[in-house]
Design an enzyme around this catalytic site. Structure first.
Site: not given
Ligand SMILES: Cc1cc2nc3c(=O)[nH]c(=O)nc-3n(C[C@H](O)[C@H](O)[C@H](O)COP(=O)(O)OP(=O)(O)OC[C@H]3O[C@@H](n4cnc5c(N)ncnc54)[C@H](O)[C@@H]3O)c2cc1C
Lengths: 805, 284
Positions: A236, A383-384, A759
């Protein structure tokens, strides 16, 4: 002569710029199986690696015998810590300032830990050889509970010097990592001690895992002739990986090329550096051949970065009327065997101190104790943004508990405590400056949309019917108003391993008026190739369809910190807009020359510069681009390119209002989501359709986490949920319908006002689902029951409340 | 998730398949749909040196209904069970149950024979076959023999089938008019938290013969004769229902796992059975 057609509307439409629901350009290849993932990388002579993993959660490694494995035809090498030690690669630094074993050095600290790396001619031989490596273990006492860890005599990390400070200050016990504090402790305690009303609760956010569909992997190829290392991987943050690989291996950074090809979902799982990456590199250097390492699903769930595992003890105080006066939170954070959280360096608990939420809370304190246990390392932002989901869950549960304490409607309690529109920019008690918001408008819109009053009435009737024995189903109304903090972040306080968290965009406009732009980020499904082209289209007047977006190759893309924490649009998106503006500034000079007017006599109109007051006199961006390359313009360099490195002045603060209506069967613990309404405010909306897709995906992950997904361990540290039979990934069958909606409050400091959205639905969704479960039982006195709310836990809640007669 | 190497055999008839099994002893295993066996091999929990693929054996295919007997070849897939018109009219409970197994992908591959031969207490077909009082037809080196479904299951993964025997077909009679297969699971693709197969024949205004079998609540499927008996002669009212549930609870012995603790499973077993009885009675 200039042609006046097409019309302005037609030109705007052709641009597919900001606000266009342009179809995702990535999908043609993904839906046709033409993506190019790491496992698709196949090189001549490529070898395959696989790990021997620890079956124990805590054991001493007394000996490792590789003879039988080496004797298997096709096995090239078996690496152990001993082989890596001369290179100082048997341990590696983590992103959190700790270090982590690459291969077991004397002991193992969690089940699934990497013990030896087998390299073979094919993947099958590698797997067979793993079985032949004989490891002699001596089992040690296992600790899977962080509270027990802080009491226990068992020393998990024998490598750390007793009594010495850790990366984030003093350690008060041998299994303690850090205490991190923010806010005013004494002042908060005073307010709470003398408050009219106080609600206190332990809120546990269980351990789960991002579980991207594509697991982690890498292919390392060391070209010994040219001294160049090429590394493909599920990264990522490819540029950071290059820098880290250079620092660890001693190979100069210009000799390393890192490529993140298509990535099949990341969700934070692919931010960190894993032993597999290191071992594939070492094995390629040692063998001189390319080496591939790809995890299987169980490896991924067992050994790569988990998320959450926060025990949050909260106290919230208020006046009798419900005005919140103070918030106190102490977290016991289970980090597993090594502190491998992926947070900006100065924030060992990430941005957890966003936990005052959407509310105007005058005084607050947060303390987080990080703890070692015999579980896999990680603690990534699934996902945050960093620990923001934990924070949002905490405050949204505390609000509900406070509403019970006050005997007040939870929607009303929120309304009277929201930060007001005219308070922005708002300084939170825990040190953040919220950029913009209009919470009341969003809240009223959401409650109207679901007919909140009607729902409450229905719920009341349902409870009465339940008490009369007419139904066994309860109705829960799950409310959430969340505020996110994304877009890390300002270099003055955000860095990862010392690298400032700016991001970048480089644009080249081609002579015929199409373009390529490269960014320091990397899409893992977010649709960057679609949306960043739209930003550029609006800035430069070149249709999005004529712009190629490239990311992920460190030899071609400008340096950037990657994609996680909803930072791509806030940071790289801003860089894109700024680079686009540089293009436009130069284009304006060229247009002025071509039209023989002064720069100031021109105005921008969709895709062209027009002479003010003379609309028939203009130059389109395509014409300007052609001239930029082919015409000698005095005082202007040829070409049309721009680069921008953007250091954001602040974070962005997306927010949203969610309502979940859930039916719960008290006898079986089953649930049915009757309605889910999600209003998101992510500032300027670049592509409504992509936003909707992101919201659907994020809500579905939130559903998974709240209703069933977990990484569970037994007392011996065995992972109980290591396959997709037990680890819940929702399919269409479990996924409800979602209604999406929006308000649009631009960020005042972002060049196009965008805030990020990927997110939000996970951050807001988890408390919405969980609050719905709690709310269903509110009439029977339920204050807190821990997630995931799977069948047996809901049944247990009902049972404990005496609802089974 | 990579199995060790194995030899692959693909016999064309039952006799050759049996011969391979007999020759290779316990190093050989039949492969039907592979959806229980292959995961075990990938986890290296089953070491199989010789895999005997049964898919080419014609005599193990097909569904027939003749002179009051339904015969299902062991290699019939769950998908075929769902789409068979013959079964839909003669034994609709099969379709109702098969639709609750796993997901379409698994059902395209998984076979009825594999489902019962596996002896996994989580599988849905064994309990169902017990409720139907089905007969399993086995072929071994010594010829054919029949075993009643109610006698077949000994313990988890242990059945009356010998290693070198093949299950070739299942037969049973058309079932009672009142039927229901009820299952609770955590998600699509999951085995039962609890499942119940109920068949009720109406005799005038009351229930005549009734059968009850439960799934994933013991180390074998549970045919609860007492639960069925508790319904016979009643109008399946609340009182009879409670008696049937109590009888069933005496026969099951669930263990704790990720689906939940024992107490919960017992409670759910009762709820699921009561739902199955109500639906079966409505249809009777
Ligand atoms: C994700 C998933 C979810 C599932 N959920 C369910 C569920 O909810 N309910 C359910 O019932 N099942 C479920 N299953 C199991 C599925 O139905 C299997 O396919 C079935 O249980 C086995 O059938 P098979 O044909 O695949 O057998 P195989 O896997 O090929 O074989 C299973 C075993 O039986 C033996 N065997 C097979 N056929 C014969 C034969 N004719 N004679 C002798 N021995 C034989 C094999 O040697 C092996 O030991 C699930 C499977 C998966 C992968």
């Amino acid at each position: 002569m200039n042609d006046m057609s097409p019309t302005r509307e037609e030109r705007v439409e052709k641009l597919k710029g900001l606000g266009s629901s342009r179809k995702r350009v990535e999908d043609a290849r993904f839906t046709q199986g033409k993506g190019n993932y790491v496992d698709d990388v196949k090189l001549p002579g490529m070898l395959h690696g696989d790990f021997v993993r620890s079956p124990y959660a805590h054991a001493r490694v007394k000996s490792i015998n590789i003879d039988a494995a080496m004797a298997l035809p096709g096995v090239i090498a078996v690496l152990t810590a001993k082989d890596l030690e001369p290179l100082s690669l048997h341990w590696m630094p983590t992103l959190a300032g700790d270090k982590q074993m690459v291969l077991a050095d004397g002991k193992v600290l969690f089940q699934g830990q990497e013990v030896a790396f087998v390299v073979a001619e094919d993947r099958y031989i590698a797997a067979d050889a793993c079985e032949l490596v004989e490891v002699d273990y001596e089992e040690l006492p296992v600790i899977v509970d962080p509270f027990e860890a802080l009491e226990s005599d068992t020393v998990l990390r024998e490598d750390l010097e007793a009594g010495a400070d850790g990366a984030h200050g003093p350690r008060k016990h041998h299994n303690h990592i850090f205490l991190w504090e923010e806010g005013e402790k004494e002042a908060t305690e005073q307010v709470i001690d003398s408050a009219e009303v106080v609600a206190e609760e332990m809120v546990y956010y269980h351990r789960t895992h991002p579980c991207p569909l594509e697991t982690c992997g890498s292919v390392a190829s060391m070209d010994k002739v040219n001294g160049k290392l090429t590394l493909w991987g599920t990264f990522q943050a490819p540029h950071v990986v290059r820098t880290v690989a250079s620092l660890l291996s001693g190979i100069e950074e210009h000799n390393i090329r890192v490529i993140s090809p298509d990535i099949g979902g990341g969700f934070g799982n692919k931010v960190g550096v894993y032993p597999g990456y290191v071992c594939s590199i070492v094995a390629s250097i040692v063998t001189g051949q390319p080496v591939k390492w790809i995890e299987d699903r169980m490896d991924n769930l067992m050994a790569t970065a988990f998320a959450r595992d926060y025990w949050m003890k909260g106290k919230i105080s208020a006046t009798k009327e419900g005005k919140i006066t103070g918030l106190h939170c102490h977290v016991t954070a289970d980090h597993g065997a090594f502190d491998a959280c992926a947070d900006p360096t100065k924030f060992p608990a990430g941005f957890f101190h966003i936990c005052t939420g959407s509310y105007d809370i005058p005084v607050a304190y947060v303390g987080v104790d990080g703890v070692y246990t015999n579980k896999a390392p990680g603690g990534v932002a699934y996902r945050c943004s960093f620990r923001v989901t934990e924070a949002a869950y905490f405050i949204e549960r505390m609000i509900e508990v406070l509403a019970m304490e006050l005997n007040m409607d939870a929607a009303e309690l929120r309304r009277i405590n929201f930060i007001k529109k005219d308070q922005f920019p708002y300084q939170s008690a825990l040190g953040w400056e919220f950029d913009s918001g209009d919470y009341h408008t969003a809240w009223d819109k959401a409650l109207d949309a679901v007919d909140y009053a009607g729902l409450r009435k229905e719920q009341e009737e349902r409870v009465a019917a339940f008490k009369r024995g007419e139904t066994r189903k309860l109705l829960g109304i799950g409310l959430t108003h969340f505020t996110e903090i994304v877009g890390a972040g300002p270099v003055k306080n955000c860095d990862i391993l010392g690298m400032g968290m700016f991001d970048s965009c480089e644009i080249r406009i081609h002579p015929t008026g199409s373009a390529v732009a490269r960014l320091g980020t990397i899409s893992q499904g977010q649709g960057h190739a679609t949306t960043f082209a739209q930003i550029l289209a609006s800035e430069t007047g070149i249709p999005a369809d004529s712009i190629t977006i490239e990311e992920g190759d460190t030899d071609t893309a400008p340096y950037g910190l990657g994609t996680y924490g909803s930072r791509s649009t806030p940071v790289a998106g801003a860089a894109t807009a700024m680079a686009g503006r540089k293009i436009r500034a130069k284009a304006q000079m060229i247009a002025a020359y071509l039209l023989e007017v002064h720069d100031n006599d021109l105005e921008w109109d969709v895709d062209r510069f027009v002479v003010k007051g003379a609309p028939e006199r203009f130059k389109t961006m395509a014409e300007i681009a052609y001239a930029a390359y082919n015409q000698a313009i005095p005082g202007v360099e040829p070409g049309l390119e721009a680069v921008s490195y953007y250091d954001p002045p602040n974070m962005t603060y997306p927010f949203g209002a969610y309502v979940c209506v859930m039916e719960i069967d008290v006898d079986t613990g089953e649930h049915e989501i009757r309605q889910f309404y999600a209003l998101d405010d992510c500032g300027t909306r670049i592509n409504p359709m992509v936003i909707e897709g992101q919201v659907h995906g994020g809500l579905t992950e939130a559903l998974a986490i709240a209703m069933g997904q977990e990484i569970a361990y037994d007392k011996l540290g065995n992972v109980k949920t290591g396959t997709l039979m037990d680890f819940f990934l929702p399919t269409a069958w479990e996924t409800p319908n979602y209604t999406t909606d929006f308000t649009e409050t631009p960020s005042p400091h972002h060049p196009i006002g965008a805030k990020g959205v990927g997110e939000s639905p996970n951050v807001g969704g988890v408390p919405a689902f969980s609050n719905a479960v709690h709310d269903a039982f509110r009439a029977f006195g339920l204050r807190q029951s821990h997630m995931p709310h799977d069948h047996w836990r809901i049944w247990k809640t009902a049972n404990d409340l005496g609802l089974h007669g | 998730m990579i199995p060790p190497a194995f030899e692959y055999h693909r016999p064309q008839d039952v006799a050759s398949a049996v011969q391979i099994l007999a020759e290779q002893g316990d190093e050989a295993r039949c492969l039907a749909g592979g959806h229980s066996l292959i995961p075990m091999m990938k986890l290296r929990m089953a070491a199989v040196e010789h895999l005997v693929d049964l898919q080419d054996i014609a005599e193990m295919q097909g569904i027939t209904t003749e002179s009051g007997t339904i015969r299902i070849g062991a290699m019939v897939t769950q998908h075929e069970l769902i789409t068979s018109d013959a079964l839909a009219s003669a034994a609709p409970i099969i379709r109702e149950a098969a639709l609750q197994i796993a997901d379409p992908q698994v059902r395209y591959m998984g076979t009825v024979g594999g489902n019962v031969a596996n002896g996994d207490p989580g599988n849905d077909m064994p309990g169902l076959m017990q409720a139907l009082d089905a007969t399993f037809h086995l072929h071994g080196p010594d010829g054919a023999r029949d075993v009643a479904a109610r006698e077949f299951f000994e313990a988890a993964y242990m059945t009356a089938r010998e290693d070198e025997e093949i299950l070739t077909a299942i037969t049973f009679a058309p079932h009672a008019k009142g039927y229901a297969y009820e299952k609770q699971k955590r998600k699509i693709g999951d085995y039962a938290t609890a499942a119940a197969a109920v068949l009720i024949e109406k005799d005038g205004m009351v229930a005549g013969n009734a059968t009850v079998a439960m799934t994933n609540l013991s180390d074998t499927p549970v045919f609860s004769e007492a639960a069925g008996a508790a319904l016979t002669g009643t109008s399946c009212d609340a009182h009879a229902m409670k008696a049937a549930i109590d009888a069933m609870l005496n026969d099951i012995d669930p263990t704790e796992d990720n689906r939940g603790p024992v107490e919960f499973k017992r409670h759910v077993a009762g709820v699921i059975l009561s739902r199955a009885i109500s639906r079966a009675w409505d249809r009777a």
